[in-house]
Design an enzyme around this catalytic site. Structure first.
Site, PDB file in Angstrom:
ATOM      1  CD  GLN A  35      43.912  36.353  45.000  1.00 21.75           C
ATOM      2  OE1 GLN A  35      43.649  35.394  44.272  1.00 21.75           O
ATOM      3  NE2 GLN A  35      45.143  36.789  45.166  1.00 21.75           N
ATOM      4  CE  LYS A  56      52.077  40.049  46.284  1.00 23.33           C
ATOM      5  NZ  LYS A  56      50.907  39.298  45.794  1.00 23.33           N
ATOM      6  NE  ARG A  86      41.983  44.043  48.500  1.00 19.03           N
ATOM      7  CZ  ARG A  86      42.673  42.914  48.263  1.00 19.03           C
ATOM      8  NH1 ARG A  86      43.921  42.986  47.859  1.00 19.03           N
ATOM      9  NH2 ARG A  86      42.101  41.729  48.398  1.00 19.03           N
ATOM     10  CG  ASP A  89      49.969  35.241  50.825  1.00 14.09           C
ATOM     11  OD1 ASP A  89      49.485  34.216  50.320  1.00 14.09           O
ATOM     12  OD2 ASP A  89      49.536  36.392  50.584  1.00 14.09           O
TER      13      ASP A  89
HETATM   14  O1  SPQ Z   1      48.277  37.870  43.912  1.00 15.15           O
HETATM   15  P1  SPQ Z   1      48.714  36.473  44.183  1.00 15.15           P
HETATM   16  O2  SPQ Z   1      49.628  36.000  43.113  1.00 15.15           O
HETATM   17  O3  SPQ Z   1      47.570  35.526  44.401  1.00 15.15           O
HETATM   18  O4  SPQ Z   1      49.568  36.553  45.540  1.00 15.15           O
HETATM   19  C1  SPQ Z   1      49.566  35.856  46.798  1.00 15.15           C
HETATM   20  C2  SPQ Z   1      51.048  36.004  47.332  1.00 15.15           C
HETATM   21  O5  SPQ Z   1      51.616  35.080  47.920  1.00 15.15           O
HETATM   22  O6  SPQ Z   1      51.579  37.103  47.182  1.00 15.15           O
HETATM   23  C3  SPQ Z   1      49.149  34.396  46.738  1.00 15.15           C
HETATM   24  F1  SPQ Z   1      49.845  33.636  46.037  1.00 15.15           F
HETATM   25  O7  SPQ Z   1      48.763  36.543  47.780  1.00 15.15           O
HETATM   26  C4  SPQ Z   1      47.324  36.559  47.786  1.00 15.15           C
HETATM   27  C5  SPQ Z   1      46.825  35.818  49.015  1.00 15.15           C
HETATM   28  O8  SPQ Z   1      47.270  34.489  49.047  1.00 15.15           O
HETATM   29  C6  SPQ Z   1      46.881  37.991  47.847  1.00 15.15           C
HETATM   30  C7  SPQ Z   1      45.463  38.175  48.280  1.00 15.15           C
HETATM   31  C8  SPQ Z   1      44.801  39.485  48.110  1.00 15.15           C
HETATM   32  O9  SPQ Z   1      45.482  40.514  47.950  1.00 15.15           O
HETATM   33  O10 SPQ Z   1      43.547  39.509  48.160  1.00 15.15           O
HETATM   34  C9  SPQ Z   1      44.748  37.156  48.895  1.00 15.15           C
HETATM   35  C10 SPQ Z   1      45.300  35.806  49.110  1.00 15.15           C
HETATM   36  O11 SPQ Z   1      44.790  34.934  48.116  1.00 15.15           O
HETATM   37  P2  SPQ Z   1      43.407  34.119  48.319  1.00 15.15           P
HETATM   38  O12 SPQ Z   1      43.323  33.214  47.127  1.00 15.15           O
HETATM   39  O13 SPQ Z   1      43.592  33.368  49.603  1.00 15.15           O
HETATM   40  O14 SPQ Z   1      42.334  35.077  48.390  1.00 15.15           O
END
Ligand code: SPQ
Length: 432
Positions: free
Chosen positions: A169, A21, A26, A315
């Site tokens: 993120q 995902k 990206r 995750d």
């Molecule tokens: O996109 P979303 O909803 O934040 O999805 C999650 C998931 O479980 O699929 C988190 F709830 O994944 C994020 C992950 O936790 C995806 C991600 C990325 O692609 O950069 C980074 C992680 O989040 P963070 O807040 O730790 O940077």
């Protein structure tokens, strides 16, 4: 939609779970603002990455597909995006909203980003604060929640940003804004987080300088189209890793899984618990390492999970909690407070669900203490969180009776046809 999962069974065969995902998001973002045509294969046709794709289509990018995981993006260049007619609805996807906040802060037009009920509750100040330091103008609701209203035409300046939390993120958001800023933008993270942004920007010809925990980008930057082969998502594979570990007699091979070292915490944690996991056919595709992963059932032991592994498995904790519930002895998770601000509060929701199934699980502010041994049966609520729904589905493999899981629609955000693939592998699951 609910899942009804009968207890028992074992997992076997060779399966390929859907595309990663994080990498799928990206690939659409970078392909759209690159010069030239990029072909993506293995793209995740899940609602989250499709929302990113639709967002770029509404900003005038010609995108063909997806067709069996293939997407062709006719990039419009760094400044070729057009103002969308309507707010960009990013559904359930935090990655789309936070990365787009950075990328769109440097455009000439105003744009609004919104999402579903879950995304509307997630904290956005973590991205709007550094973006404001760069000169971006973004309004949120009170409390820093979506929708985000981004004003166009801001002149962004590079910054040196020390991240207050380990978040890929936030890091990615700041680096993407840095592509539109004048001067150098650097991020320093408190612990390693997934580095797909840095790797993929490099593949698109934009140099990201890395020095330990710091990543820097020189603006204004430009990207050149490139082809991306998206590996299978280790976060989706993790459900089968745990399922095969806890179901006696299991022996499963997960094919072509991304094993980027910033994502493999789940393998390290399960191995610490005594899991039988073997990697083979290792290779590299488009700057990302991949492997086939064989998992056989094993007697898991409870463990204290090292905090440095937490961001590398962030995750996967819902399903790691399930592994802990089936393991002998106590498992202690600390340093995982970020779990409270995901699609649901993953500490609270998992603790309540495990308790409903008779497990001795106690939520703590930054993790959980679980006394494992066995899982009963009953009904749990996923709170519309895809990873909670799939974690409890796997729990049935070591449960004493049927588990019913409510509110499972959002499994489509990251794992379309989870039910079909899991049933083919041996899980006794049906959806209603
Ligand atoms: O996109 P979303 O909803 O934040 O999805 C999650 C998931 O479980 O699929 C988190 F709830 O994944 C994020 C992950 O936790 C995806 C991600 C990325 O692609 O950069 C980074 C992680 O989040 P963070 O807040 O730790 O940077």
């Amino acid at each position: 939609m609910k899942f009804i999962v009968n207890n028992g069974g074992r997992l076997s065969g060779n399966i390929r779970v859907p595309g990663d995902k994080s990498i799928s998001h990206r690939s659409i973002m970078f392909g759209s603002i690159a010069e030239g045509t990029s072909t993506i294969s293995g793209f995740l046709e899940g609602e989250d990455s499709l929302n990113t794709l639709r967002a770029f289509r509404s900003m005038g990018v010609d995108i063909e597909g997806p067709d069996k995981g293939q997407v062709v993006i006719h990039g419009v260049g760094m400044n070729g995006l057009k103002q969308p007619d309507m707010p960009l609805d990013l559904g359930n996807s935090g990655t789309s909203m936070r990365l787009l906040a950075g990328l769109l802060s440097g455009q000439s037009f105003d744009v609004e980003l919104c999402g579903d009920a879950s995304l509307s509750k997630r904290p956005m100040e973590r991205v709007t604060r550094p973006l404001a330091q760069m000169g971006a103008r973004i309004d949120t609701t009170e409390g820093g929640r979506p929708p985000l209203r981004i004003q166009g035409g801001a002149a962004l300046q590079g910054i040196d940003y020390l991240l207050p939390m380990a978040s890929a993120q936030v890091k990615s958001c700041v680096l993407l804004a840095g592509m539109y800023a004048s001067g150098k933008t650097c991020t320093t993270e408190p612990a390693p987080t997934r580095d797909h942004t840095e790797r993929m920007l490099t593949a698109f010809g934009c140099s990201v300088q890395r020095d330990g925990a710091t990543a820097c980008i020189e603006g204004p930057a430009s990207l050149t189209a490139c082809d991306i082969d998206v590996p299978a998502d280790i976060s989706s594979a993790a459900f089968f890793m745990v399922g095969a570990s806890i179901a006696p007699g299991s022996d499963i091979v997960l094919e072509h899984v991304g094993i980027n070292p910033t994502r493999t915490g789940v393998i390290d944690i399960l191995k610490l618990m005594g899991a039988d996991i073997e990697l083979f056919n290792e290779s590299e595709v488009g700057g990302e390492p991949v492997a086939d992963i064989r998992v056989r059932s094993a007697r898991l032991q409870g463990t204290r999970i090292p905090e440095q592994l937490v961001p590398l498995a962030i995750d996967e904790f819902p399903v790691i909690f399930v592994a802990a519930a089936c393991a002998e002895g106590e498992t202690v998770v600390t340093g995982a407070e970020e779990l409270r601000v995901k699609e649901s509060d993953r500490i609270q929701v998992m603790a309540v669900g495990l308790q409903a199934l008779g497990v001795d699980a106690r939520a703590t502010p930054d993790g959980m203490v679980i006394h494992g041994g066995s899982i009963g049966s009953g009904r749990v609520n996923s709170h519309d969180d895809h990873r909670i729904a799939m974690a409890f589905a796997m729990a049935a493999l070591c449960a004493q009776g049927t588990i019913t899981i409510d509110d499972c629609e959002n499994v489509n955000t990251s794992f379309p046809d989870f039910v079909g693939l899991a049933a083919a592998a041996g899980l006794s699951i049906r959806s209603e």
